[in-house]
Scaffold this active site. Structure first.
Site, short mmCIF file in Angstrom:
data_model
loop_
_atom_site.label_atom_id
_atom_site.label_comp_id
_atom_site.label_asym_id
_atom_site.label_seq_id
_atom_site.Cartn_x
_atom_site.Cartn_y
_atom_site.Cartn_z
N ASP A 63 -11.16 9.71 8.92
CA ASP A 63 -12.49 9.18 9.18
C ASP A 63 -12.44 7.69 9.50
OD1 ASP A 63 -14.64 11.32 8.07
OD2 ASP A 63 -12.76 11.42 6.97
N GLY A 76 3.14 7.88 3.25
CA GLY A 76 4.05 6.76 3.48
C GLY A 76 3.72 5.55 2.64
N GLY A 108 0.83 -1.21 0.00
CA GLY A 108 0.00 0.00 0.00
C GLY A 108 0.85 1.25 0.00
#
Length: 385
Positions: free
Chosen positions: A175, A37, A32
């Site tokens: 969120d 990052g 990811g």
């Protein structure tokens, strides 16, 4: 001449970035990437477990980045609950403070997130019960530490919606949404990412997905947030699991509020009087009156106990919403309930996070936190391969 690698470490390029990691962490694979990052999966050769390693992108490029990096590290160090992401290890290949530029966070590897899982399969009632139970357990723990997942980012940006002169919250806010709920193959869930704000994830339709799970008081910035902003998000996620589609799929802020009020009804006079902003009060007064819907008619084939959980979560007035601790005691979760596991956290000390300090000081604090960290030995239950 390239920089020498610290003894016991090795260097590997990941997505055109140089990673320097201890030799115990092998088989680095990028899983990811975001604005702040990159995350790789790796195998910890000492324990044989799969872990996730996150390298922050230039954590000390500015005071804001440094403060954010320090805060994420401290929050992760503080979290010790099976339904909240915690820290196995943190390391840097930089041997001294004056050379300190990068550090890496080692966390449980979970495999997928709820957003991806919902795209792949329709979830059974039992899975939904178990997943929502775990979300609430994790939130009870986070809230007891005095942290709100939703407003844990460091900066808020607002822009004015000129058409109605309302201030909408916008920008670097984190969120609670399906993509922030990591899940392993045993359906164990961990709440992620309450330190780092990331770019809003935009669907192929162009909609900002994060908005769909956002509490109305956050969209409108109309009152102080409380921990029940997260409860609203859980209600939205639970509703989506039950009906296999988002419950409030707004195309913009105003449309999002319209969609919400079709279900919750327009605010009562009593609620409108609590609003702090005159603009918000004026907006609420201008709304055409809509009655609250009976959720059992919206979810006609759903277990009534599940509907009563939604009824307590999806309320316009944040003060009326159920807390995580109260929700856990509702009959819908009785089958999974183990009250002794519904633990509270030690209070989290925010004072140093919120201070205004020069970059060098944030760097020094972060270096000290890394040096004083005691690595956690993961047990088999803690990981997912």
């Amino acid at each position: 001449m390239s920089k020498r690698v610290r003894p016991g470490y090795y260097r590997q390029d990941v997505n055109k970035t140089s990673w320097e990691v201890p030799e115990r962490y092998r088989e680095l694979r990028q899983v990811g990437t975001g604005a702040y990052g990159t995350v790789c999966s790796a195998v910890d050769s000492r324990t044989g477990t799969k872990v996730a390693i996150k390298k922050l992108y230039r954590p000390f490029q500015s005071e804001l980045f440094a403060k954010r990096a320090y805060r994420e590290l401290r929050l992760l160090k503080h979290m010790k609950h099976e339904n909240v992401i915690g820290l196995f290890d943190v390391f840097t290949a930089d041997l001294s403070l004056d050379r300190f530029h990068d550090f890496y966070l080692v966390m449980p590897f979970m495999g997928t997130d709820l957003g991806k899982l919902m795209k792949l399969q329709r979830l059974s009632e039992e899975k939904i019960q178990y997943l929502v139970y775990q979300m609430l357990k994790g939130l009870k723990y986070i809230h007891s530490a005095g942290i709100i997942h939703r407003v844990s980012s460091l900066l808020y940006f607002h822009h004015v919606c000129v058409s109605s002169q309302l201030v909408f919250s916008h920008g670097n806010l984190q969120d609670l949404k399906p993509g922030n709920l990591a899940i392993n193959q045993d359906c164990e869930l961990k709440i992620l990412d309450f330190g780092l704000a990331r770019q809003a994830d935009i669907e192929m339709t162009g909609y900002v997905v994060t908005r769909w799970y956002r509490a109305p008081e956050v969209i409108l910035s109309w009152m102080h947030y409380t921990q029940t902003v997260d409860i609203w998000s859980v209600g939205c996620i639970m509703a989506e699991m039950l009906q296999a589609k988002p419950i409030f799929k707004g195309s913009d802020h105003l449309n999002q509020l319209t969609e919400i009020m079709k279900l919750t009804g327009t605010p009562t006079q009593e609620f409108a009087s609590k609003l702090e902003s005159d603009d918000a009060k004026g907006y609420v007064k201008s709304l055409q009156k809509v009655e609250k819907k009976d959720l059992q008619t919206v979810f006609p084939t759903t277990n009534p106990q599940a509907v009563s959980v939604l009824e307590r979560m999806l309320l316009l007035d944040p003060e009326s919403r159920v807390t995580a601790a109260e929700a856990l005691a509702m009959p819908y979760f009785s089958e999974f309930r183990e009250p002794e596991e519904e633990t509270a956290a030690q209070p989290y000390d925010h004072s140093s996070d919120n201070a205004d300090q020069p970059l060098d000081l944030w760097k020094r604090h972060t270096f000290t936190e890394i040096l004083t960290f005691k690595p956690v030995v993961p047990d088999s239950k803690e990981t997912a391969l």
